[in-house]
Design an enzyme around this catalytic site. Structure first.
Site, PDB file in Angstrom:
ATOM      1  N   CYS A   1      -6.756  -5.329  -7.328  1.00 45.17           N
ATOM      2  CA  CYS A   1      -6.432  -4.809  -5.994  1.00 45.17           C
ATOM      3  C   CYS A   1      -5.861  -5.893  -5.083  1.00 45.17           C
ATOM      4  CB  CYS A   1      -7.638  -4.134  -5.359  1.00 45.17           C
ATOM      5  SG  CYS A   1      -9.109  -5.159  -5.331  1.00 45.17           S
ATOM      6  N   HIS A   2      -6.075  -7.152  -5.428  1.00 42.08           N
ATOM      7  CA  HIS A   2      -5.494  -8.230  -4.624  1.00 42.08           C
ATOM      8  C   HIS A   2      -3.961  -8.216  -4.673  1.00 42.08           C
ATOM      9  CE1 HIS A   2      -6.021  -9.977  -8.665  1.00 42.08           C
ATOM     10  NE2 HIS A   2      -4.931 -10.666  -8.400  1.00 42.08           N
TER      11      HIS A   2
ATOM     12  N   TYR B   1       0.844  -1.193   0.000  1.00 42.83           N
ATOM     13  CA  TYR B   1       0.000   0.000   0.000  1.00 42.83           C
ATOM     14  C   TYR B   1       0.882   1.247   0.000  1.00 42.83           C
ATOM     15  CZ  TYR B   1      -3.833  -3.159   1.166  1.00 42.83           C
ATOM     16  OH  TYR B   1      -4.760  -4.169   1.136  1.00 42.83           O
TER      17      TYR B   1
ATOM     18  N   ASN C   1     -13.003  -0.669  -4.956  1.00 43.82           N
ATOM     19  CA  ASN C   1     -12.844  -1.104  -6.338  1.00 43.82           C
ATOM     20  C   ASN C   1     -14.057  -1.918  -6.794  1.00 43.82           C
ATOM     21  OD1 ASN C   1     -12.010  -2.270  -8.753  1.00 43.82           O
ATOM     22  ND2 ASN C   1     -10.378  -3.485  -7.835  1.00 43.82           N
TER      23      ASN C   1
ATOM     24  N   GLU D   1      -1.848 -16.553  -9.111  1.00 43.12           N
ATOM     25  CA  GLU D   1      -0.933 -15.762  -9.962  1.00 43.12           C
ATOM     26  C   GLU D   1       0.541 -16.024  -9.628  1.00 43.12           C
ATOM     27  OE1 GLU D   1      -3.780 -11.986 -11.025  1.00 43.12           O
ATOM     28  OE2 GLU D   1      -2.205 -11.676  -9.550  1.00 43.12           O
TER      29      GLU D   1
END
Length: 156
Positions: free
Chosen positions: A120-121, A91, A112, A152
């Site tokens: 945003c993850h 962040y 979001n 991912e």
């Protein structure tokens, strides 16, 4: 709340899609539930692209997203959209990149309307912990964030 235009299954959760004829208006995480087949061309395309991402996390989305959020939120979402799959930023790093504060970035992430497409993850706490997700510090949504990052290959 307006009903979903389509619902598709993901490992351990479902993904709801809301759209009009021209734009996606919201993507939401849902408790696991029965799929709802898309009934419009755009909903079908959104399901196709989300399934492609579920099969290959390097898939790049090309969905028309309805304008949403404040100027600041859009600035945060634009920056996090540039984080490649398999990578994360804190962040604080996102905040430094846009000259803001980490808490404001976290609030924008929580607002979001297009998770997965606007990833945003991929924004995590400074100590490499998951941080929050969807304005929650734990529970179902945080489990989804962990799954998304594992999917991912982001090291979680």
């Amino acid at each position: 709340m307006k009903p979903c235009s389509a619902i598709l299954s993901a490992p351990g959760f479902s993904i709801g899609i809301r759209c009009n004829d021209d734009e996606i208006t919201e993507i939401t995480y849902l408790e696991p539930q029965a799929e709802i087949a898309p009934k419009t061309p755009l909903a079908k395309e959104a399901v196709r692209q989300l399934r492609a991402w579920l099969a290959d996390p390097a898939f790049e989305f090309g969905l028309p997203l309805a304008p949403a959020g404040t100027h600041f939120q859009r600035k945060v979402w634009e920056r996090i959209s540039a984080i490649p799959a398999g990578q994360t930023m804190s962040y604080g790093e996102v905040a430094a990149a846009i000259r803001s504060g980490p808490r404001a970035v976290g609030n924008a992430c929580g607002a979001n309307p297009y998770p997965i497409v606007v990833p945003c993850h991929r924004v995590i706490a400074a100590n490499q912990a998951l941080g929050g997700f969807g304005k929650q510090g734990g529970g179902f949504l945080l489990d989804i964030k962990k799954w998304l990052l594992l999917h991912e290959h982001a090291g979680f």
